[in-house]
Design an enzyme around this catalytic site. Sequence first.
Site, PDB file in Angstrom:
ATOM      1  N   GLU A 106       9.216  24.286  36.427  1.00 50.52           N
ATOM      2  CA  GLU A 106       8.011  24.478  37.638  1.00 50.52           C
ATOM      3  C   GLU A 106       8.619  23.907  38.422  1.00 50.52           C
ATOM      4  OE1 GLU A 106       6.638  24.515  34.489  1.00 50.52           O
ATOM      5  OE2 GLU A 106       6.797  26.420  33.885  1.00 50.52           O
TER       6      GLU A 106
ATOM      7  N   HIS B  40      -3.085  30.765  30.013  1.00 46.38           N
ATOM      8  CA  HIS B  40      -2.560  31.433  29.800  1.00 46.38           C
ATOM      9  C   HIS B  40      -3.627  32.991  30.678  1.00 46.38           C
ATOM     10  CE1 HIS B  40       0.442  30.317  27.273  1.00 46.38           C
ATOM     11  NE2 HIS B  40       1.062  30.958  27.641  1.00 46.38           N
TER      12      HIS B  40
END
Lengths: 324, 327
Positions: free
Chosen positions: A60, A129
């Site tokens: 990321e 999530h």
Amino acid sequence: MPQMNMVQAINDALRLEMKRDDRVVVLGEDVGKVGGVFRVTAGLYDEFGEDRVIDTPLSEGGIIGTAIGMALYGLLPIPEIQFGDFIFPAYDQIVSELAKFRYRSGGEYPSKLVIRTPVGGGIRGGHYHSQSPESQFIHVAGLKVVCPTNPYDAKGLLLASIRDPDPVLFFEPKRIYRAAKGEVPEGDYTVPLSKAAVVRPGKHLTVVTWGAMLYEALDAANQAAQKGIEAEVIDLRTLWPLDIDTIVESVKKTGRVVVVHEAPKTCGLGSEVVALINEKCFLHLEAPPARVCGFDTPFPYTLEMEYLPLAHRILPQLVTTAQF
Amino acid sequence: MFRAPMSEDQDELLRLYGQMQRIRRVEEECARAYAQGKIGGFLHLYIGQESVGVGAIAALRPDDYVIGTYRDHGLAMAKGMPARAVLAELFGKATGCSQGLGGSMHLFDAEHHMLGGYGIVGGHIPLAAGVAYASKYQGNGRVTLCFFGEGSVTIGSFHEALSLAALWKLPIVFICENNEYSMGTPLARSLSLEDVSQKALGYAMARDRFFARDVLEVKARIGEAVTRAREESEPTLVEVRTYRFRGHSMSDPGKYRTPEEIEAQKKLDPLQKARDALVAVLGEEKLAALDAEIEAETADAVKHAEEAPEPSPDILEPTTYVGEFAR
């Protein structure tokens, strides 16, 4: 006019802009051959090739870092972070570099990119999530944050975000990726940034919300109407810089306001909305501004529907505020 | 060993000596201005390491890119930024390269393709890979030189950048300026493997490793990596061993090193070695004349920085967001 869901509308916007502007590249984990974990980039790899739809390893910080570098000399990258919860390894790049590039280079480098990422709960994702991290980016001067609630806005806001001169975080509420459907024009159009939408007119109180909770607020407002309470529901659409004028205009009319958001209550964007209302129209208020939000806890797995500010939690607050 | 300049190298050595001496003198003035409170914040001097940046950048075309750390004054000047713009930025003046908004660690120059200094250690290394990606995408043949210290190689962003650059075969040279101390901690106490260049092996990347005692050798060795980048679109990790004569920053008294160690290193000063070699061939008079010229330029840049106006507060919001501010 074609019917689309949010996924299709965002995909349509990406395809349109990639055809129009060859500076635009998409990069991220599984965005290429696989077409994205939510299929948002499906078909783009075949159409535009591996140089423009770039499969990255899990990285990321590397994804956002390289995207910032790509933007310095001529590309317009649209990185995808697979889940909003995975953005934190890249937080340093976004906060230390992306947000401040224009400033610290004395205006020489705008560092323009649009980071797309799915956010929010409602899919039983648990805390890795499901989070809604908008206020953690709004607090950093230099970033814009957008969050659409329907396919028409999703396409128009994404195109506006890509063409806006500042870096934009484009937060896609994953709970309504496929549930929110609607007519989406073919071809080019934009929905202006920093312009809220009055989704439901009303005269007794104002509800300010965004993302997937818009539909819960509307549900609660419709139930309140059966009790004679007409709530005006505002969808912020752009979370920062927000459209305070539309909020103030509504609150001056109703004198009462409830802010609804998924993120934890403390230092959520609702805090700033209430502070701005207090600064700008305090003497018009007939009731204390109220917030219905996620809890100040990790996003829960089993108790997700208790955590989210669903209609059954919003409705009592609408009644309380209206009757104060 | 330092090579005596061959005749064909003389002009180039003289040019590079001039660059190194300009950087040295400007930074000595920076140290003085810092002590006088005219420069604020933190100030990381390049003194002792000039041969790395000057030699490496000499191997580039003018349109190639350079990106570095907070120790960026020498890199910016070697890339073509005028001393006036550097000093005015450090003094926080409106005529600085970043309009005085950044300061020491923020030397940007779009005209000379100087992509800045960066204050988060290692944070800029993935950006450099992105710049190189853009060059490859656009087919413009430009090479990116990314400088960082050995303190960066323990940070994740270094590895993410090398991983992506090798995977995508990017035209970039990663230059690790190994000055033996990561702030105050010596190499042996921060790295399990002191040969930084071996990090390249894990990414199937080309590597090189040498001492920066001869600026012409730096140019030649980095030149090989630049050629690999430009002609084969392959990245290289180069570890260049060097030594900083000052502390990590001006606020670091550097007591973790003995005076004897520093004195021994100063005897190896690549700048002095270059000067001695040139004097042997060209004579003291010619070098003294060049030094005097540099002295005058430096004095002019200091005077400019002292007299330039501060930026107006009106500049803060338009450089944060384009257009009207949110509220």
